[in-house]
Design an enzyme around this catalytic site. Structure first.
Site, short mmCIF file in Angstrom:
data_model
loop_
_atom_site.label_atom_id
_atom_site.label_comp_id
_atom_site.label_asym_id
_atom_site.label_seq_id
_atom_site.Cartn_x
_atom_site.Cartn_y
_atom_site.Cartn_z
N ASP A 470 0.90 -1.05 0.02
CA ASP A 470 0.02 0.02 0.21
C ASP A 470 0.99 1.29 -0.10
O ASP A 470 2.03 1.29 0.29
CB ASP A 470 -0.76 -0.15 1.40
CG ASP A 470 -2.08 0.94 1.01
OD1 ASP A 470 -2.29 1.49 0.07
OD2 ASP A 470 -3.14 0.79 2.16
N ASP A 530 -10.73 1.79 -2.86
CA ASP A 530 -11.33 1.68 -1.79
C ASP A 530 -12.88 1.66 -1.59
O ASP A 530 -13.52 1.47 -0.62
CB ASP A 530 -11.00 2.67 -0.51
CG ASP A 530 -9.68 2.32 -0.10
OD1 ASP A 530 -9.00 1.27 -0.51
OD2 ASP A 530 -8.74 3.49 0.49
#
Ligand code: DGJ
Length: 766
Positions: A470, A530
């Protein structure tokens, strides 16, 4: 196929042809880039300016047709009668400098010459061509590399200085001039709104798609389409351009008065400046270019084939991707070993194949204010460390995956206390934070070693088979420094993952903030957004589908109502959309009711049975409007259609599904789906013999334990009927319930499996 004859380069593959001719003044005339043509067409495709245009500046006095601005050229710089955008810009002694590059040589290389600076490139070209250009004074050399693949060409440029210092302020990967007027389609939006397609007409004002975030960005993905006006999914001339790069990018298009559209693509030149001393060189990333006369779907097919064949790591190119359970949306930072193992057990029973522990396992990471940069396990949460957790998860028959954010650092971390100078600060300015963090300076070798050693060690110790990498803030670096950061990142990724090819790297950057071909050279899939709301995902996944195959798009089923939109959607819709990507789950499994549990088990079984087509089948966008989206995937064995509704209107008319399949007879069958009893409220009285209080206990219990079957569609028809479109059973029309209607509400969906019927003569099913 490549031929070089009499200073003319002819390249052709399954998708496009390229013809470059060296003209009388040593310039590269771009005779053709587009639809496949014959070698013998070079002459007929060459423009014939003859007397030129009134106010033209002539490159060669007396030759009225020698104004460079009026010609279709390959990589033509400004300053010598070309006034269009320049792919190269130089300064000498602080002043703009025109090198006047002229042709020096052209060859087909026996072996591809690969990265000089650590940039990732497309692998295994069929052929590579090098064109060498030299400045008039001879001190600067430009090398254009053209790599040939089945359905794409890749362009990159290297500038080498053999004289006094020059400052490079721009070096594009490619610059091409193609005849015609085009729309430019780009894909962006931002966090939780990735890859939304937008269209701009390219006329005489320049249209630009660029990023200055330090990374490719979710705001503007580097992929760009240029399409002839009126193009559709199935028709029209469409070019695709996509950089194999994760940093600041820029692709622009502009039409000249002569009707030539110049496309320039490469590293964003904004704030870019790099001094090249005698002996120095600078290398650009590659830009992949394809073309299709069969509309957007044709362009996508070419790009998908190129990405699977030459971008994603070989180990994963054709390998099934596991169905993941990821802890993030369900557990966040709040977990213990016991809780995780219990979730993993539930995930395993449902059919998941890999358990991924997301953020929160290290240092003082109990929220996003602390811990980034540290690799010591948080013993309060995980007393046995990552190794013991991994052993327990793997003992269940699951793979074990772990989240890392190696580029970030929180000031509240042991690493920052020890090495504040490893974080990037801006001299003389106050630090600015994104998600409470700074970035580590990946230009520093010790920082790179620190990441490589720690991530590598943990992967090996805990036998990790899946890494989610990430990165959650934008950079403050600009220009050449931002590029150097990206080179540092590529070195780190290469050192960790090239030597561990079996580890599945899923890249992520607050979702799809770094969804680009550069990252896909190291890991075959990326967390697309997301935003896991399936209705939003219709746009996001469809946007990415233009350039990236489904196996690149990680898509998870999450909870409803949704965390980002508060929208409630059926678990079927959440699955059906995710199924057209790499399926995973990330809702809290402790909160699902028995009927959802059963529905998820069936979903996973279905996905496994059709995984080949869903992950690696060729993808087609069949329909996409405000109300309905239809996607098709096709493997050699079968075809699947996903039909998705947004808002339903009263008294819906007939609905048709259509698919493109090879000639033959087919059976069509929809996946068996069930509906929540409780979601029908007072309308339940129409289907039950006695009336129940819709908010009472009986309905509540029934809702959790029983589901209503939705109509199942079956048909047998020819490929021609499918291509024309066949009607399916009606949606609920407000006049009653029957097992022949789809009792679906807003956000209803179906998946249809289309299989070729047994061929009597051959006696086998295709
Ligand atoms: C942002 C990612 O996009 C999420 O999926 C999750 O991994 C969080 N970071 C964790 O902090």
């Amino acid at each position: 196929m490549v031929t070089i004859k009499e200073n003319t380069l002819f390249v052709t593959n399954e998708a496009l042809s390229l013809i470059i001719k060296v003209n009388a003044y040593g310039r590269l005339e771009l005779v053709h880039l587009g639809r496949p043509v014959d070698e013998g067409d070079a002459q007929s495709l060459t423009v014939q300016p003859a007397l030129g245009w009134g106010n033209s500046v002539l490159y060669e006095e007396g030759d009225t047709a020698s104004c460079l601005e009026r010609l279709p050229l390959f990589y033509s710089e400004q300053g010598r009668s070309d006034y269009r955008e320049s792919p190269i810009e130089l300064l000498k002694d602080g002043k703009p400098f025109t090198a006047d590059f002229k042709f020096f040589g052209m060859e087909e290389l026996e072996r591809a010459e690969k990265s000089l600076s650590g940039l990732p490139f497309a692998q295994d070209p069929l052929s590579e061509i090098k064109i060498t250009m030299k400045s008039v004074a001879g001190e600067l050399t430009l090398y254009h590399y053209i790599s040939v693949f089945e359905t794409a060409l890749c362009f990159r440029t290297v500038l080498e200085n053999g004289g006094d210092a020059v400052t490079l302020t721009k070096l594009a990967s490619c610059s091409v001039d193609v005849p015609g007027t085009y729309n430019m389609d780009t894909f962006g939006g931002g966090w939780i709104a990735e890859a939304h397609r937008s269209t701009a007409l390219v006329e005489q004002a320049r249209v630009v798609n660029e990023s200055a975030y330090g990374f490719s960005s979710a705001v503007r993905n580097p992929a760009v389409m240029l399409s002839s006006l009126g193009s559709t999914e199935e028709s029209g001339n469409v070019y695709g351009f996509n950089l194999i790069y994760s940093g600041n990018h820029c692709t622009s298009a502009q039409r000249s008065p002569q009707g030539l559209t110049r496309v320039v693509s490469g590293i964003n030149p904004d704030s870019f400046s790099k001094v090249l001393e005698n002996g120095d060189f600078f290398e650009t990333p590659e830009v992949a270019v394809t073309f299709s006369a069969d509309g957007f779907n044709g362009m996508s097919r070419n790009m998908h084939r190129f990405v699977l064949g030459h971008i994603v790591p070989r180990y994963w190119a054709d390998r099934s991707r596991p169905i993941v359970y990821n802890s993030w949306e369900g557990s966040g930072f709040d977990f213990t070993e016991g809780k995780l193992v219990s979730l993993a057990r539930k995930a395993q029973v449902l059919g998941c194949e890999t358990f991924v522990l997301d953020d929160g396992w290290f240092g003082a990471r109990n929220d996003d204010h602390a811990g980034l940069g540290d690799y010591n396990v948080n013993r309060k949460k995980l007393p046995g460390g990552i190794k013991r957790l991994s052993e327990k998860v793997r003992a269940l028959g699951l793979g074990f995956g772990l989240w890392f954010e190696p580029e970030g650092i929180n000031p509240d971390s042991d690493l920052y206390r020890k090495h504040p100078e490893w974080a990037m600060h801006q001299e003389g300015l106050k630090d600015i934070y994104g998600r409470n963090q700074l970035l580590l300076d990946l230009r520093i070798p010790e920082v790179r070693d620190y990441i490589v050693e720690n991530v590598g060690r943990i992967i090996d110790e805990a036998e990790i088979s899946f890494v989610k990498w990430d990165m959650n803030r934008q950079s403050s670096l600009r220009g050449a420094e931002a590029h150097e950061y990206i080179l540092g990142l590529y070195e780190v990724l290469g050192r960790i993952f090239k030597v561990r090819p079996h580890v599945l790297l899923e890249s992520c950057s607050s979702g799809g903030n770094r969804f680009d071909l550069g990252m896909f050279c190291f890991g075959p899939q990326a967390w697309a957004s997301d935003d896991t709301d399936p209705v939003e995902r219709l746009d996001i996944q469809q946007g990415f589908s233009y350039f990236y195959p489904q196996s690149c798009i990680s898509a998870h089923v999450s909870a409803s109502p949704h965390a980002q939109t508060l929208r409630s959607t059926p678990v079927n819709m959440r699955f059906n959309v995710s199924a057209f990507g790499v399926l995973g789950y990330e809702l809290n499994l402790n909160y699902i009711v028995p009927t959802e549990d059963k529905a998820i088990k069936e979903q996973i079984e279905f996905y496994k049975a059709h995984r080949r087509a869903l992950q690696f089948g060729s993808f087609r966008r069949i329909k996409s409007d405000e109300g309905t989206v239809i996607w098709q995937v096709s493997s050699e064995k079968e075809h699947l259609l996903g039909l998705f509704h947004r808002l339903i209107h009263a008294a819906p008319g007939y609905e048709y599904i259509k698919a493109f399949v090879p000639e033959g007879t087919y059976t069509v069958k929809s996946r068996v789906q069930t509906l929540r009893v409780g979601s029908f409220g007072p309308l339940l009285k129409h289907v039950t013999p006695v009336e129940f209080n819709p908010n009472g206990r009986v309905v509540d219990i029934a809702d959790k334990n029983y589901r209503m079957e939705d109509a199942v569609f079956t048909a047998e028809c020819s490929s021609k009927a499918l291509e024309s479109g066949i009607p399916i059973m009606n949606l609920f029309t407000g006049t009653g319930y029957s097992d022949k209607i789809r009792a679906q509400k807003d956000f209803g969906s179906n998946v249809f499996v289309i299989k070729r019927k047994k061929d009597k003569q051959e006696g086998k099913e295709e």
